[in-house]
Scaffold this motif. Structure first.
Motif, PDB file in Angstrom:
ATOM      1  N   TYR A  75       1.616  -2.435   9.349  1.00 50.54           N
ATOM      2  CA  TYR A  75       1.546  -0.973   9.214  1.00 50.54           C
ATOM      3  C   TYR A  75       2.832  -0.352   8.668  1.00 50.54           C
ATOM      4  O   TYR A  75       2.899   0.855   8.459  1.00 50.54           O
ATOM      5  N   LEU A  76       3.834  -1.182   8.449  1.00 51.53           N
ATOM      6  CA  LEU A  76       5.108  -0.622   7.968  1.00 51.53           C
ATOM      7  C   LEU A  76       4.907   0.151   6.663  1.00 51.53           C
ATOM      8  O   LEU A  76       5.533   1.180   6.433  1.00 51.53           O
ATOM      9  N   TYR A  77       4.002  -0.369   5.820  1.00 54.85           N
ATOM     10  CA  TYR A  77       3.815   0.290   4.526  1.00 54.85           C
ATOM     11  C   TYR A  77       3.261   1.711   4.706  1.00 54.85           C
ATOM     12  O   TYR A  77       3.534   2.598   3.907  1.00 54.85           O
ATOM     13  N   ILE A  78       2.491   1.934   5.783  1.00 53.02           N
ATOM     14  CA  ILE A  78       1.944   3.280   6.038  1.00 53.02           C
ATOM     15  C   ILE A  78       3.106   4.241   6.326  1.00 53.02           C
ATOM     16  O   ILE A  78       3.130   5.377   5.857  1.00 53.02           O
ATOM     17  N   PHE A  79       4.054   3.743   7.078  1.00 48.70           N
ATOM     18  CA  PHE A  79       5.228   4.566   7.392  1.00 48.70           C
ATOM     19  C   PHE A  79       6.006   4.870   6.122  1.00 48.70           C
ATOM     20  O   PHE A  79       6.460   5.980   5.906  1.00 48.70           O
ATOM     21  N   LYS A  80       6.147   3.846   5.308  1.00 43.41           N
ATOM     22  CA  LYS A  80       6.894   4.028   4.059  1.00 43.41           C
ATOM     23  C   LYS A  80       6.212   5.103   3.194  1.00 43.41           C
ATOM     24  O   LYS A  80       6.860   5.969   2.642  1.00 43.41           O
ATOM     25  N   GLU A  81       4.889   5.046   3.145  1.00 38.20           N
ATOM     26  CA  GLU A  81       4.173   6.008   2.303  1.00 38.20           C
ATOM     27  C   GLU A  81       4.095   7.393   2.911  1.00 38.20           C
ATOM     28  O   GLU A  81       4.256   8.391   2.230  1.00 38.20           O
ATOM     29  N   MET A  82       3.864   7.435   4.231  1.00 38.48           N
ATOM     30  CA  MET A  82       3.642   8.755   4.846  1.00 38.48           C
ATOM     31  C   MET A  82       4.923   9.468   5.262  1.00 38.48           C
ATOM     32  O   MET A  82       4.905  10.670   5.501  1.00 38.48           O
ATOM     33  N   LEU A  83       6.004   8.727   5.379  1.00 41.10           N
ATOM     34  CA  LEU A  83       7.209   9.357   5.928  1.00 41.10           C
ATOM     35  C   LEU A  83       8.289   9.642   4.893  1.00 41.10           C
ATOM     36  O   LEU A  83       9.456   9.729   5.231  1.00 41.10           O
ATOM     37  N   ARG A  84       7.915   9.742   3.678  1.00 43.71           N
ATOM     38  CA  ARG A  84       8.916  10.061   2.670  1.00 43.71           C
ATOM     39  C   ARG A  84       9.603  11.383   3.026  1.00 43.71           C
ATOM     40  O   ARG A  84       8.937  12.363   3.306  1.00 43.71           O
ATOM     41  N   TYR A  85      10.933  11.371   3.049  1.00 38.72           N
ATOM     42  CA  TYR A  85      11.752  12.562   3.327  1.00 38.72           C
ATOM     43  C   TYR A  85      11.562  13.150   4.726  1.00 38.72           C
ATOM     44  O   TYR A  85      11.939  14.277   4.979  1.00 38.72           O
ATOM     45  N   GLU A  86      10.924  12.438   5.629  1.00 41.25           N
ATOM     46  CA  GLU A  86      10.748  12.976   6.985  1.00 41.25           C
ATOM     47  C   GLU A  86      11.942  12.579   7.849  1.00 41.25           C
ATOM     48  O   GLU A  86      12.684  11.676   7.518  1.00 41.25           O
ATOM     49  N   LYS A  87      12.068  13.263   9.020  1.00 43.68           N
ATOM     50  CA  LYS A  87      13.173  12.867   9.883  1.00 43.68           C
ATOM     51  C   LYS A  87      12.784  11.785  10.893  1.00 43.68           C
ATOM     52  O   LYS A  87      13.448  11.570  11.879  1.00 43.68           O
TER      53      LYS A  87
END
Ligand code: PGA
Length: 279
Positions: A75-87
């Motif tokens: 699921y790491l890739y989901i974080f990479k895609e969904m968390l761009r520029y997030e804190k």
């Protein structure tokens, strides 16, 4: 001979001192910063992960809170895609000690670094007890991570038997010493999570005195390696939930929380994040 300063000179010196130290003074006056980290272990589905992240992204996260989530590898890739520029930062739950090659089932630090993963857990007690991760292996994994600009969160902790036998300081020191032997001064780039094995997933937490005394001890061991006080971050983990996060957070040298069970539902994790910002 020492020159006696007149009133104007003293005032000028005080002004210069305040100006030079203004940033750090302001920083010190600011609210204490906490890391609220989720260790999902081998839980969650792809659908649940996306839903969780969507909900979390819609939440206001106070400036004094750093959120970290450690999902399973796929699921790491989901974080990479969904968390761009997030804190919200994310990380792996483990990393190979080897650089590359014939190590079936392993994921290297280079691979994690490649996908931009900024963090990894190492030495979680479940890895130590079920998969034979010794303190030396933990040190090698942390070293591999640092070589790829990934910050390791090193988990340490004693068993109930070691606690009751008053050997916990010895055990924690051995776990930290091994990492220091492998990393030297680079240990300052690691986060430490103190997780008493007997508190993980059991609903039992140490007393605040025990947490305070143990975190202070870990802090002193890290200081003895030459790590600067302001670089030290020690998280507490083991049965943290909304009902105890505030009192645990009020303990000196507790810089955050590593949360398993209570981090699996967005509602409960968000509640903990909110409470941690109020400590
Ligand atoms: P727990 O797990 O919060 O479910 O006790 C903590 C951990 O293992 O990191």
């Amino acid at each position: 001979m020492n020159k006696v300063l007149d009133k104007n000179e003293i005032e000028m010196l005080v002004r210069r001192y305040l100006k030079e130290t203004g940033v750090s003074l302001a920083k010190r006056a600011a609210k204490r910063e906490y890391i609220v980290a989720a260790n999902w272990k081998m839980n969650m589905t792809e659908k649940e992960t996306k839903k969780f992240l969507k909900e979390l992204k819609e939440t206001d996260i106070a400036d004094n809170i750093r959120v970290m989530i450690f999902p399973p590898y796929p699921y790491l890739y989901i974080f990479k895609e969904m968390l761009r520029y997030e804190k919200i930062a994310y990380g792996a739950q483990d990393v190979a000690k080897e650089e590359q090659g014939a190590y079936t089932g392993e994921v290297s630090a280079a691979m994690l670094g490649d996908m931009g993963c900024p963090l990894t857990l190492v030495g979680h007690s479940e890895r130590r007890s079920y998969y034979g991760d010794t303190s030396e292996i933990v040190a090698k994994k942390a070293k591999a991570a640092l070589e790829h600009q990934i910050s390791p969160m090193i988990c340490i902790g004693e068993t109930l038997e070691e606690r009751e036998g008053h050997r916990y300081q010895e055990v924690l020191k051995e776990q930290l010493d091994a990492v220091y032997a492998g990393l030297g001064s680079r240990i300052s780039g690691c986060l430490i999570a103190y997780e008493p094995v007997w508190a993980i997933g059991t609903g039992v937490i140490p007393t605040l005195e025990q947490i305070s005394e143990t975190h202070k001890y870990i802090y002193q061991v890290l200081r003895s390696y030459g790590v600067a006080g302001e670089e030290i971050r020690i998280l507490y983990g083991g049965s943290v939930n909304a009902g105890n996060v505030k009192e645990i957070g009020s303990v000196r040298h507790v810089d955050g929380f590593l949360i398993g069970g209570a981090s699996l539902k967005a509602e409960s994790f968000k509640h903990i994040i909110r409470l941690a910002s109020e400590v």
